[in-house]
Write a protein that holds these residues in place. Structure first.
Motif, PDB file in Angstrom:
ATOM      1  N   ARG A 129       2.117   2.041  -3.445  1.00 61.62           N
ATOM      2  CA  ARG A 129       1.072   2.695  -4.251  1.00 61.62           C
ATOM      3  C   ARG A 129       0.909   4.153  -3.837  1.00 61.62           C
ATOM      4  O   ARG A 129       0.781   5.036  -4.686  1.00 61.62           O
ATOM      5  CB  ARG A 129      -0.257   1.950  -4.106  1.00 61.62           C
ATOM      6  CG  ARG A 129      -0.302   0.632  -4.851  1.00 61.62           C
ATOM      7  CD  ARG A 129      -1.697   0.027  -4.856  1.00 61.62           C
ATOM      8  NE  ARG A 129      -2.139  -0.418  -3.536  1.00 61.62           N
ATOM      9  CZ  ARG A 129      -1.881  -1.613  -3.018  1.00 61.62           C
ATOM     10  NH1 ARG A 129      -1.196  -2.508  -3.728  1.00 61.62           N
ATOM     11  NH2 ARG A 129      -2.328  -1.940  -1.823  1.00 61.62           N
ATOM     12  N   GLN A 147       0.837  -1.200   0.000  1.00 58.10           N
ATOM     13  CA  GLN A 147       0.000   0.000   0.000  1.00 58.10           C
ATOM     14  C   GLN A 147       0.873   1.253   0.000  1.00 58.10           C
ATOM     15  O   GLN A 147       0.575   2.229  -0.692  1.00 58.10           O
ATOM     16  CB  GLN A 147      -0.931   0.007   1.216  1.00 58.10           C
ATOM     17  CG  GLN A 147      -1.863   1.206   1.241  1.00 58.10           C
ATOM     18  CD  GLN A 147      -2.776   1.255   0.028  1.00 58.10           C
ATOM     19  OE1 GLN A 147      -3.428   0.259  -0.300  1.00 58.10           O
ATOM     20  NE2 GLN A 147      -2.829   2.377  -0.652  1.00 58.10           N
ATOM     21  N   SER A 178       7.347   1.359  -7.297  1.00 64.32           N
ATOM     22  CA  SER A 178       7.130  -0.084  -7.308  1.00 64.32           C
ATOM     23  C   SER A 178       7.590  -0.644  -5.955  1.00 64.32           C
ATOM     24  O   SER A 178       8.423  -0.037  -5.272  1.00 64.32           O
ATOM     25  CB  SER A 178       7.925  -0.743  -8.441  1.00 64.32           C
ATOM     26  OG  SER A 178       9.314  -0.674  -8.171  1.00 64.32           O
TER      27      SER A 178
END
Length: 102
Positions: A56, A53, A61
Motif C-alpha cells: 500500500r 502495508q 499490489s
C-alpha cells in the motif's frame, strides 16, 4: 505410540527483530553486489515488516511486490528506491578501495 514431529521451513523474516539486524542484513546483501540477491533480501525484510502495508505504501499490489522482490524479478531502480524509502532504509554511496573496485 510414537510422537510425530513436524517441521516448518525456516523463514529468516521471523528472525529480523530489530532495526540493527535489518540494517546489517541488508548491508551484507549490498556488499555481495548481486542485484537479484539484494532484491531477494529486500523481500525478506518486507515480509518481516508487513508486506501488505508496504505494498500500500509504495502503490503496488502484493503479488507485484512479491514478484519484484523474489530475486527472480527485475525491479526498476526507482521501484527499489521507493521500497527502501517505505521501509525507512536509505542508500548512501561509500568509497571503495582501488583493489575492491570492479
Amino acid at each position: 505410540m510414537e510422537e510425530k514431529i513436524t517441521f516448518r521451513p525456516f523463514d529468516l523474516a521471523h528472525s529480523l527483530d530489530s532495526e540493527e539486524e535489518i540494517v546489517e542484513f541488508l548491508r551484507v546483501a549490498f556488499l555481495q553486489g548481486d542485484a537479484a540477491h539484494i532484491a531477494h533480501c529486500l523481500g525478506i525484510v518486507a515480509r518481516a515488516r508487513n508486506m501488505a502495508q508496504l505494498a500500500r505504501d509504495v502503490g503496488m499490489s502484493r503479488p507485484a511486490l512479491y514478484k519484484a522482490l523474489s530475486g527472480e524479478g527485475n525491479p526498476e531502480f526507482a521501484t527499489v528506491m521507493k521500497i527502501m524509502h517505505a521501509l525507512g532504509i536509505g542508500l548512501a554511496p561509500v568509497s571503495r578501495k582501488n583493489d575492491e573496485a570492479a
